[in-house]
Design a protein around this motif. Structure first.
Motif, PDB file in Angstrom:
ATOM      1  N   MET A  49      21.340  18.295   6.418  1.00  0.00           N
ATOM      2  CA  MET A  49      20.945  18.372   7.854  1.00  0.00           C
ATOM      3  C   MET A  49      19.576  19.492   7.396  1.00  0.00           C
ATOM      4  O   MET A  49      18.889  19.158   8.089  1.00  0.00           O
ATOM      5  N   ILE A  50      19.941  20.311   7.234  1.00  0.00           N
ATOM      6  CA  ILE A  50      19.221  21.715   7.008  1.00  0.00           C
ATOM      7  C   ILE A  50      17.571  21.132   6.507  1.00  0.00           C
ATOM      8  O   ILE A  50      16.858  21.670   7.110  1.00  0.00           O
ATOM      9  N   VAL A  51      18.166  21.256   4.850  1.00  0.00           N
ATOM     10  CA  VAL A  51      16.697  20.821   4.094  1.00  0.00           C
ATOM     11  C   VAL A  51      16.390  18.722   4.596  1.00  0.00           C
ATOM     12  O   VAL A  51      14.816  19.298   4.796  1.00  0.00           O
ATOM     13  N   GLY A  53      15.865  18.464   7.717  1.00  0.00           N
ATOM     14  CA  GLY A  53      14.796  18.830   9.092  1.00  0.00           C
ATOM     15  C   GLY A  53      13.610  18.395   9.044  1.00  0.00           C
ATOM     16  O   GLY A  53      12.678  18.142   9.368  1.00  0.00           O
ATOM     17  N   ALA A 104      18.428  15.291  11.162  1.00  0.00           N
ATOM     18  CA  ALA A 104      17.991  16.349  12.007  1.00  0.00           C
ATOM     19  C   ALA A 104      16.335  16.014  12.466  1.00  0.00           C
ATOM     20  O   ALA A 104      16.221  15.961  13.924  1.00  0.00           O
ATOM     21  N   THR A 105      16.335  14.848  11.763  1.00  0.00           N
ATOM     22  CA  THR A 105      15.540  14.139  11.929  1.00  0.00           C
ATOM     23  C   THR A 105      14.897  12.846  13.079  1.00  0.00           C
ATOM     24  O   THR A 105      14.618  12.924  14.138  1.00  0.00           O
ATOM     25  N   VAL A 325      13.629  21.238  12.940  1.00  0.00           N
ATOM     26  CA  VAL A 325      13.566  22.909  12.942  1.00  0.00           C
ATOM     27  C   VAL A 325      14.820  23.544  13.729  1.00  0.00           C
ATOM     28  O   VAL A 325      15.971  24.509  12.861  1.00  0.00           O
ATOM     29  N   ALA A 328      18.302  21.987  12.712  1.00  0.00           N
ATOM     30  CA  ALA A 328      18.498  22.609  11.355  1.00  0.00           C
ATOM     31  C   ALA A 328      18.876  24.010  11.353  1.00  0.00           C
ATOM     32  O   ALA A 328      20.084  24.285  11.189  1.00  0.00           O
ATOM     33  N   GLN A 331      22.649  23.790  12.659  1.00  0.00           N
ATOM     34  CA  GLN A 331      23.268  24.292  11.563  1.00  0.00           C
ATOM     35  C   GLN A 331      23.733  24.910  10.995  1.00  0.00           C
ATOM     36  O   GLN A 331      24.554  25.684  10.360  1.00  0.00           O
TER      37      GLN A 331
END
Length: 382
Positions: A49-51, A53, A104-105, A325, A328, A331
């Motif tokens: 999710m972090i990457v 996003g 996330a997207t 973002v 992210a 998270q």
């Protein structure tokens, strides 16, 4: 029905994120790996999710919304199916990263779509209806998925999540209208949105304002048993109370965001900090613990629609990337909350977690009030 379809997808994605914690012992036993290694599956999903996003959102910025949503949900269906049939730990770990990459997207596209299609002055309520899927995923989806895993095996849990996403995909195909992409110029130009001070503050508000309540949620079980004095068997019932508060708070937060966005956010954060402080002061009082648990669930999710709407309104021409973002950032706040609560627990037991959480919430309140003052200065006649 379009918003309902998006909410169904959010439900399946949230279930896929939180259900893993309930089946960790089964996964560890089934794959013959240590429990600590199985726990990295949750980290892998969050890392995705972090990457994913900002990266996935930038790469797909010029794709029209319905094809993009279909592609994202299809990826979730396939990634969860791959988790169900994974022959070993390494494949399962990779499949969890892939499942997290699109989350996330999708959240960003779904929230931006709901807000764009909402009537004037109803953006907060539209965001709240989409976010309801998150509440239901935590309160209903994760326990059901755990039940399935305990009785039919952990692979059946991932098949269930994949099936839920597939049903949601059918609803998307039928009810979600197509919209052009929000990006018409160079994709790199989307990054300019992060130079806007309002966007920076909106993302900081989400990250900082949620650290406290995420810390409490992560360690809610020891807080209820060691501080509240409840037996372990009462924890699921109290979690249902937290979830019921979350559903009610989500709806309330959406309506408040429609009326007065930043003032209502500031008021909710102040109330959240107050409840956390009272939970710390009341200590082992069982009645106070029950009341504070329900109120914490309500306030934790009452701030979500307003925070998301603030990012959308601040971002202007690039809301999807900003919301991705922002997701992210949420998270990252969750990951920091887990570390923070562990350090507090080791240093002074469970009870101080409430106080530390209240202090972080006050910091979020400070960001909200500063943002409100900036907006008022900007709108004041010269």
């Amino acid at each position: 029905m379009a918003v309902f379809s998006l909410m169904l997808v959010v439900f399946s994605l949230t279930t896929g994120e939180f259900v893993v914690s309930g089946i960790l012992p089964d996964v560890a036993g089934g794959l013959a790996v240590p429990l600590s290694a199985a726990g990295l599956l949750t980290t892998a999903y969050a890392l995705g999710m972090i990457v994913g996003g900002p990266v996935v959102t930038l790469l797909t910025a010029r794709v029209s919304r319905k094809p993009l949503i279909i592609g994202l949900v299809t990826t979730s269906v396939l990634a969860n199916a791959a988790s169900a049939v994974a022959p070993g730990y390494a494949v399962l770990l990779v499949s969890r990263v892939l499942a997290g990459l699109v989350v996330a997207t999708f959240f960003a596209v779904a929230i931006a779509t709901a807000a764009t299609d909402a009537p004037p002055g109803k953006q907060g309520s539209a965001v709240a209806r989409v976010a309801l899927g998150m509440n239901l995923g935590i309160v209903l989806g994760a326990p059901l998925g755990t039940f399935v895993g305990q009785h039919l095996g952990w692979r059946a849990t991932f098949w269930s999540v994949s099936a839920a996403a597939a049903v949601a995909l059918l609803a998307v195909l039928r009810f979600v209208p197509d919209r052009p992409s929000a990006t018409t110029g160079p994709v790199a130009g989307e990054l300019r949105v992060f130079a806007d001070r309002r966007v920076q503050l909106a993302i900081a508000l989400t990250a900082v304002g949620n650290v406290g309540v995420l810390t409490v949620f992560t360690y809610l079980a020891p807080l209820l048993t060691e501080v509240g004095g409840f037996p372990a068997g009462a924890v699921p019932v109290l979690l249902l109370g937290y979830g019921a508060g979350a559903v009610a708070g989500n709806a309330l937060g959406g309506r408040l965001a429609d009326r007065t966005l930043l003032p209502s956010l500031a008021g909710l954060l102040a109330a959240l900090a107050g409840v956390l402080a009272l939970a710390w002061l009341s200590g082992g009082n069982p009645v106070a613990t029950v009341v504070s648990t329900v109120l914490l669930g309500a306030l934790a999710f009452a701030i979500v629609p307003g925070m998301q709407t603030r990012v959308i309104t601040a971002a202007g021409a690039a809301p999807t990337l900003a919301v991705a973002v922002n997701a992210a950032g949420y998270q990252l706040a969750a990951a920091f909350a887990g570390w923070l609560g562990g350090r507090v627990l080791d240093a002074g037991g469970a009870r101080p977690i409430y106080l530390v959480a209240a202090l972080f919430t006050v910091a979020g309140l400070g960001i909200a009030r500063y943002s409100l003052r900036r907006d008022r200065r900007a709108s004041a006649p010269s």
